[in-house]
Enzyme design. Structure first.
Site: not given
Ligand code: NAP
Ligand code: MG
Length: 494
Positions: A265, A300
């Site tokens: 997602e 998102c």
């Molecule tokens: P993110 O940076 O992609 O992080 C999401 C999760 O992945 C966090 O737990 C993060 O841990 C982990 N992560 C980061 N780098 C990683 C890596 N290299 N390997 C494995 N895991 C890793 O996203 P975010 O900044 O937390 O959230 C914002 C994003 O989420 C936006 O793009 C938004 O659109 C999306 N979102 C989508 C939905 C949906 O349902 N489609 C809902 C809500 C949010 P760390 O925090 O420790 O880096």
């Protein structure tokens, strides 16, 4: 009438737990390493959080696997799993004020939203899957009478849920509900910015009677704990919500390891299309303002591109500015606050960078555009007019309170602009013409298309993306498909 809650006093009285939850107990990271959990509204450290790493992942996976193999949960009668998951949901609801406070302190959203939205929806989600799981039937294939083919869904085993910080508890609940209902063990990795509610869930799950080892929480960084979960040879699936960039990493991790199932997602750049014949232009404009400014724009499916039919554009933009400009931005713990702090300093910088780019590329800044206090994590509600589809602010996900308005000469151009994106999470169209509504909803490439509303939903209705917004669906019975394997048992009667 009871006195209003003094949230600052409650916050001061909290004693916060930052440990991992593995095998039914709170434990430190094996390395002993900690990192700071920060309140973005004050910049102060809230708690020391366990920085789990590959060795903790290994330990949690072993525990989760053993719990799965024991059958204590995976082979429990669905009716009994239902009872315990309902108890889990009820405990979340009973702890609404505490959990809402943790959520707001940790990631900056207004307490009124944590209380009114995140908490009730999280509890309701777990409860809904609990209620569903003793009512879903399997199938028998229409074969010749010489055989019976039973088509059953079996739990996968160990599922990792890796979630973001914008709705920490709710995004976790969307994963946990179907994962646990289907009989899997789970390892939840919260985002580094928002570990507190996830950690608190561990104790509530135990109290609800979910067996030790079935539900585990591993706080830590993406590059360490997240990557180790993605690459682990004994994790059967990853349920991910987050950015498209990191979603692609999980596809690679899967290919480099055990071909684990991946449900993604990811991000969005959702078009909200207002046509001249919308039933109520003011209502559409009001909804458009909240569709971008709600939750600081950290949503998102935020309606970050407002596509308006030319003949009514100026009128709609004026109204969005009026509504957006009146939104109260400030202290997340003040119950009157409608928009809180951005999640951290880094995200604040990122969003400010996009605002600068919008100005530099020639969009017309009509509302906001500044920080509220220098160096703080608060940004004004911001609107750009005269945006074109090629501008950065129309193409990239900003994840902040920044709206791009784009003019379209008619419905066909509006649909073309709407689809001019690599994302496909959500879209909306406002019109009183049923033919136009159906035309747009068919043509827009997105997992959900709203007609005459924005961001409405129900746990019974699926949510997820087309294109680079990911694949697989959260919510609804379809979510169970991600956490089960389909097995055919062919019985020869010939
Ligand atoms: P993110 O940076 O992609 O992080 C999401 C999760 O992945 C966090 O737990 C993060 O841990 C982990 N992560 C980061 N780098 C990683 C890596 N290299 N390997 C494995 N895991 C890793 O996203 P975010 O900044 O937390 O959230 C914002 C994003 O989420 C936006 O793009 C938004 O659109 C999306 N979102 C989508 C939905 C949906 O349902 N489609 C809902 C809500 C949010 P760390 O925090 O420790 O880096
Ligand atoms: Mg935090």
């Amino acid at each position: 009438m009871s006195a209003p809650i003094d949230w600052h006093a409650r916050a001061a009285a909290l004693s916060l737990n930052g440990q991992a939850f593995i095998g039914g107990r709170y434990v430190p990271a094996l390395s002993g390493k900690l990192f700071d959990g920060i309140n973005p509204a004050s910049g102060k450290v809230l708690a020391q959080i366990a920085a789990c790493d590959a060795e903790d992942v290994d330990r949690a996976v072993k525990v989760a696997r053993a719990a799965f193999e024991s059958g204590a949960w995976s082979r429990m009668a669905p009716r009994e799993r239902k009872k315990r998951l309902k108890a889990f949901a009820a405990l979340i609801a009973d702890h609404t004020e505490e959990l809402a406070l943790l959520e707001t302190l940790d990631m900056g959203k207004p307490i009124r939203d944590s209380l009114a939205v995140d908490l009730p929806l999280s509890a309701q989600c777990i409860d809904w899957y609990a209620e569903a799981i003793d009512k879903v039937y399997d199938e028998i294939a229409p074969t010749a009478p010489t055989a019976v083919s039973l088509i059953r869904r079996e739990a996968l085993g160990v599922v990792a849920a890796v979630v973001p910080w914008n709705f920490p508890l709710l995004m976790a609940a969307w994963k946990l509900g179907p994962i646990l209902a289907a009989g899997n063990s789970v390892i939840l990795k919260p985002a580094e910015q928002s570990s507190l509610t996830a950690i608190r869930l561990g104790a509530l799950a135990s109290e609800a009677g979910i067996p030790d080892g079935v539900f585990n929480v591993l706080p830590g960084f993406g590059e360490t704990a997240g990557q180790a979960l993605g690459l682990h040879m004994d994790v059967d699936a990853v349920a991910f919500t987050g950015s498209t960039e990191v979603g692609k990493y999980f596809l690679q991790y899967s290919g480099q390891s055990n071909m684990k199932r991946v449900g993604l997602e990811c991000g969005g750049k959702s078009p909200n299309i207002i046509l001249a014949d919308a039933p109520d232009l003011d209502a559409a404009a009001t909804s458009a303002a909240w569709g971008i400014f709600y939750n600081q724009g950290e949503v998102c499916n935020a309606g970050s591109r407002l596509v308006i039919e030319e003949s009514v554009k100026d009128r709609v933009v004026e109204k969005v500015i009026e509504v957006g400009g009146a939104i109260r931005v400030g202290d997340p713990l003040d119950p009157a606050t409608e928009m809180g702090a951005m999640v951290d300093a880094r995200q604040t910088e990122r969003v400010m960078g996009y605002i600068e780019k919008g100005v530099a590329e020639g969009a017309r800044l009509r509302l906001g555009g500044k920080r509220i206090v220098a160096d703080g994590c608060f940004i004004e509600t911001t609107l750009f007019d005269d945006v074109t589809s090629d501008m950065t602010i129309a193409r990239e996900e900003i994840f902040g309170p920044v709206l791009a308005t784009i003019a379209a000469k008619d419905i066909d151009e509006a649909i073309r602009i709407g689809n001019d994106t690599t994302y496909g999470l959500a879209a909306a169209v406002w019109t009183r013409d049923i033919n136009k509504a159906f035309k747009a909803s068919s043509a827009l490439r997105a997992g959900v298309v709203w007609v005459n509303c924005f961001d409405h939903g129900d746990i019974s209705s699926p949510f997820g993306g087309f294109k680079q917004s990911g694949f697989g669906r959260d919510k609804s019975l379809h979510a169970l498909e991600k956490y089960t394997e389909l097995k055919a048992t062919w019985i020869n009667l010939g």
